[in-house]
Design a protein around this motif. Structure first.
Motif, PDB file in Angstrom:
ATOM      1  N   LEU A 239       0.875  -1.180   0.100  1.00  0.00           N
ATOM      2  CA  LEU A 239      -0.028  -0.040  -0.009  1.00  0.00           C
ATOM      3  C   LEU A 239       0.765   1.216   0.009  1.00  0.00           C
ATOM      4  N   LEU A 240       2.075   1.255   0.899  1.00  0.00           N
ATOM      5  CA  LEU A 240       2.559   2.521   0.977  1.00  0.00           C
ATOM      6  C   LEU A 240       3.516   2.567  -0.136  1.00  0.00           C
ATOM      7  N   LEU A 241       3.968   1.428  -0.799  1.00  0.00           N
ATOM      8  CA  LEU A 241       5.058   1.585  -1.942  1.00  0.00           C
ATOM      9  C   LEU A 241       4.028   2.101  -3.203  1.00  0.00           C
ATOM     10  N   LEU A 242       2.846   1.752  -3.249  1.00  0.00           N
ATOM     11  CA  LEU A 242       1.980   2.175  -4.434  1.00  0.00           C
ATOM     12  C   LEU A 242       1.585   3.710  -4.248  1.00  0.00           C
ATOM     13  N   CYS A 243       1.627   4.231  -2.994  1.00  0.00           N
ATOM     14  CA  CYS A 243       1.041   5.491  -2.692  1.00  0.00           C
ATOM     15  C   CYS A 243       2.207   6.538  -2.750  1.00  0.00           C
ATOM     16  N   GLN A 244       3.470   5.955  -3.138  1.00  0.00           N
ATOM     17  CA  GLN A 244       4.677   6.952  -3.374  1.00  0.00           C
ATOM     18  C   GLN A 244       4.822   7.200  -4.824  1.00  0.00           C
ATOM     19  N   PHE A 245       4.614   8.377  -5.357  1.00  0.00           N
ATOM     20  CA  PHE A 245       4.341   8.606  -6.554  1.00  0.00           C
ATOM     21  C   PHE A 245       5.688   8.190  -7.307  1.00  0.00           C
ATOM     22  N   ILE A 246       7.014   8.323  -6.890  1.00  0.00           N
ATOM     23  CA  ILE A 246       8.426   8.117  -7.447  1.00  0.00           C
ATOM     24  C   ILE A 246       9.013   7.038  -6.541  1.00  0.00           C
ATOM     25  N   ASN A 247       9.586   6.125  -7.271  1.00  0.00           N
ATOM     26  CA  ASN A 247      10.450   5.297  -6.186  1.00  0.00           C
ATOM     27  C   ASN A 247      11.654   5.073  -7.065  1.00  0.00           C
ATOM     28  N   HIS A 248      12.860   4.841  -6.422  1.00  0.00           N
ATOM     29  CA  HIS A 248      14.183   4.766  -7.066  1.00  0.00           C
ATOM     30  C   HIS A 248      14.887   3.389  -6.824  1.00  0.00           C
ATOM     31  N   MET A 249      15.514   3.321  -7.787  1.00  0.00           N
ATOM     32  CA  MET A 249      16.471   1.876  -7.720  1.00  0.00           C
ATOM     33  C   MET A 249      17.652   2.190  -8.439  1.00  0.00           C
ATOM     34  N   GLU A 250      18.849   1.550  -7.788  1.00  0.00           N
ATOM     35  CA  GLU A 250      19.968   1.599  -8.340  1.00  0.00           C
ATOM     36  C   GLU A 250      20.570   0.074  -8.629  1.00  0.00           C
ATOM     37  N   VAL A 251      21.316  -0.230  -9.697  1.00  0.00           N
ATOM     38  CA  VAL A 251      21.619  -1.520  -9.970  1.00  0.00           C
ATOM     39  C   VAL A 251      23.139  -1.706 -10.294  1.00  0.00           C
ATOM     40  N   VAL A 252      23.798  -2.414  -9.742  1.00  0.00           N
ATOM     41  CA  VAL A 252      25.170  -2.592  -9.999  1.00  0.00           C
ATOM     42  C   VAL A 252      25.356  -4.014 -10.387  1.00  0.00           C
ATOM     43  N   ARG A 253      25.753  -4.363 -11.683  1.00  0.00           N
ATOM     44  CA  ARG A 253      26.222  -5.584 -12.274  1.00  0.00           C
ATOM     45  C   ARG A 253      27.688  -5.573 -12.224  1.00  0.00           C
ATOM     46  N   LEU A 254      27.996  -6.803 -11.347  1.00  0.00           N
ATOM     47  CA  LEU A 254      29.283  -7.050 -11.372  1.00  0.00           C
ATOM     48  C   LEU A 254      29.958  -7.969 -12.645  1.00  0.00           C
ATOM     49  N   PRO A 255      31.118  -8.068 -12.778  1.00  0.00           N
ATOM     50  CA  PRO A 255      31.733  -9.107 -13.661  1.00  0.00           C
ATOM     51  C   PRO A 255      31.183 -10.578 -13.235  1.00  0.00           C
ATOM     52  N   VAL A 256      30.974 -11.631 -14.193  1.00  0.00           N
ATOM     53  CA  VAL A 256      30.808 -12.892 -14.029  1.00  0.00           C
ATOM     54  C   VAL A 256      31.991 -13.268 -13.064  1.00  0.00           C
ATOM     55  N   TYR A 257      31.407 -14.102 -12.025  1.00  0.00           N
ATOM     56  CA  TYR A 257      32.417 -14.722 -10.918  1.00  0.00           C
ATOM     57  C   TYR A 257      32.906 -16.252 -11.526  1.00  0.00           C
ATOM     58  N   TYR A 258      34.112 -16.459 -11.545  1.00  0.00           N
ATOM     59  CA  TYR A 258      34.296 -17.487 -12.108  1.00  0.00           C
ATOM     60  C   TYR A 258      35.198 -18.200 -10.789  1.00  0.00           C
ATOM     61  N   PRO A 259      34.742 -19.429 -10.314  1.00  0.00           N
ATOM     62  CA  PRO A 259      35.365 -19.902  -8.914  1.00  0.00           C
ATOM     63  C   PRO A 259      36.646 -20.712  -9.455  1.00  0.00           C
ATOM     64  N   SER A 260      37.546 -20.409  -8.347  1.00  0.00           N
ATOM     65  CA  SER A 260      38.769 -21.329  -8.527  1.00  0.00           C
ATOM     66  C   SER A 260      38.459 -22.712  -8.179  1.00  0.00           C
ATOM     67  N   GLN A 261      39.605 -23.629  -8.440  1.00  0.00           N
ATOM     68  CA  GLN A 261      39.300 -25.095  -8.141  1.00  0.00           C
ATOM     69  C   GLN A 261      39.124 -25.371  -6.596  1.00  0.00           C
ATOM     70  N   LEU A 262      39.664 -24.289  -5.715  1.00  0.00           N
ATOM     71  CA  LEU A 262      39.435 -24.640  -4.312  1.00  0.00           C
ATOM     72  C   LEU A 262      37.841 -24.129  -3.923  1.00  0.00           C
ATOM     73  N   GLU A 263      37.585 -23.197  -4.565  1.00  0.00           N
ATOM     74  CA  GLU A 263      36.212 -22.736  -4.564  1.00  0.00           C
ATOM     75  C   GLU A 263      35.422 -23.806  -4.832  1.00  0.00           C
ATOM     76  N   LYS A 264      35.286 -24.289  -5.857  1.00  0.00           N
ATOM     77  CA  LYS A 264      34.763 -25.453  -6.491  1.00  0.00           C
ATOM     78  C   LYS A 264      34.472 -26.702  -5.625  1.00  0.00           C
ATOM     79  N   GLU A 265      35.680 -26.806  -4.833  1.00  0.00           N
ATOM     80  CA  GLU A 265      35.498 -28.140  -3.697  1.00  0.00           C
ATOM     81  C   GLU A 265      35.059 -27.628  -2.593  1.00  0.00           C
ATOM     82  N   ASP A 266      34.928 -26.178  -2.171  1.00  0.00           N
ATOM     83  CA  ASP A 266      34.500 -25.714  -0.938  1.00  0.00           C
ATOM     84  C   ASP A 266      33.513 -24.689  -1.394  1.00  0.00           C
ATOM     85  N   PRO A 267      32.138 -25.110  -1.357  1.00  0.00           N
ATOM     86  CA  PRO A 267      31.036 -24.251  -1.374  1.00  0.00           C
ATOM     87  C   PRO A 267      31.047 -22.936  -0.552  1.00  0.00           C
TER      88      PRO A 267
END
Length: 370
Positions: free
Chosen positions: A294-322
């Motif tokens: 209700l409050l979101l729809l009652c606010q005339f303007i809402n703002h959003m900012e997005v940061v898209r980082l580079p694709v993260y490719y895991p190392s072999q150690l990270e693949k073995e340890d989630p």
């Protein structure tokens, strides 16, 4: 990146089945344990609202702002509600038309060719239209080509394989609309969602993974890992959208990551969402859903900012340890988004909400981070 050390050594919560949390806020603003509302917010900082509407969105408003809210509720709210329903209905009709005479695999339509393109393109466009209805007229999007974080393995950012999942901080239900408008991914949802009018067919077209409420966590994780591997092998399979925190915050903090998105050892696409505000914060932290919408729809303007980082490719150690993989991606998102790392989780959020509302917490226990 900042580290929230205040809660790092806080005792982990464990409540018995008969436990109940009584209203903690009295008329003088203190809690049953003698705490003030400010102290309660400090303890559960990732879930505390700091906008003009105050705790639970029920704080006192100046007369001018109360009048503005009443006018918006009378004029803007019904217009946006009708427009939103029309957008939803239109996309349902597109999905219905594109799934006619199409075989389904476990309820998931196997769309290809023009059908898949129609569902994908209309889904992205109508999701953006829904954001416009919600007042997000402009979305500031930044793409980072190289990491700013020091000391990270640069090999993790080499381009070689399609990411299997989008991992994002979780601030609001609006997060899903943005990701649908930008990437049109699939995600994990309760099995009951597949039976909802309108939403059920749409979620099936998205390729959502449906899980039973009583399903074991390991079963859901296994299904997610299998789907992520499928995404890496089949370009027609939509990427998974996963929120590793498992719940929403006020947007200033980053909670511990669960490992489901990282078990497959596949590359991930980190995305950071922020919602700047002046009066009402779109963050869905401790407020009940109906009041928040209700409050979101009652606010005339809402703002959003997005940061898209580079694709993260895991190392072999990270693949073995989630857990290591999840923790490293979490640190990267926190550093690039200037978010505070916090060690509290979903159980504390439930306690905080119960403290504010006076509801009980039957059998609540702290969930494992993985």
């Amino acid at each position: 990146m900042a580290l929230d050390t205040a809660d790092a050594d806080a005792p982990r919560l464990r409540l018995d089945a008969s436990a109940a949390v009584h209203p903690l806020l009295s008329d003088d603003g203190s809690t049953a344990a003698g705490e003030t509302a400010e102290q309660l917010d400090a303890r559960y900082a990732p879930y505390a609202r700091r906008d003009a509407y105050g705790t639970m969105g029920r704080g006192p408003l100046p007369a001018a702002q109360a009048v503005r809210l009443a006018l918006a509720a009378a004029v803007l709210l019904p217009l946006r509600f009708v427009a939103g329903m029309l957008v939803l209905l239109l996309y349902y009709l597109v999905c219905r038309a594109c799934t006619l005479f199409v075989d389904a695999d476990g309820g998931r339509p196997r769309l290809a060719g023009w059908r898949r393109k129609a569902v994908l393109r209309s889904g992205c466009a109508l999701s953006r239209a829904m954001l416009f209805v919600f007042g997000f007229y402009w979305i500031r999007e930044t793409r980072r080509r190289s990491p700013n974080a020091k000391g990270l393995n640069q090999d993790q950012f080499e381009e070689s394989q399609r990411p299997g999942a989008i991992v994002s901080n979780h601030v609001s239900y609006v997060d899903i609309l943005y990701h649908m408008s930008a990437s049109f991914p699939s995600f994990v949802a309760k099995e009951s969602v597949s039976r909802l009018p309108l939403i059920g067919l749409i979620s099936n077209c998205l390729g959502c993974i449906f899980v039973q409420r009583e399903s074991k966590s390991s079963e859901a994780k296994g299904a997610v890992a299998e789907r992520i591997q499928e995404v890496c092998q089949d370009k027609n399979t939509p990427m998974m959208l996963l929120f590793p925190e498992g719940t929403t915050t006020n947007g200033d903090y980053l909670l511990p990551f669960k490992t489901g998105a990282f078990l497959a050892g596949a590359p991930v696409q980190p995305v950071i969402l922020k919602y700047p505000y002046r009066r009402f914060s779109p963050a869905w932290d401790s407020m009940d859903g109906a009041r928040h919408v209700l409050l979101l729809l009652c606010q005339f303007i809402n703002h959003m900012e997005v940061v898209r980082l580079p694709v993260y490719y895991p190392s072999q150690l990270e693949k073995e340890d989630p857990k290591l993989y999840a923790n490293n991606v979490r640190k990267l998102i926190a550093m690039e988004g200037n978010l505070v790392l916090s060690n509290i989780g979903l159980a504390e959020k439930r306690v905080y909400h119960a403290a504010l509302t006076g509801s009980s917490l039957p059998g609540a226990r702290h969930e494992k981070d993985d």
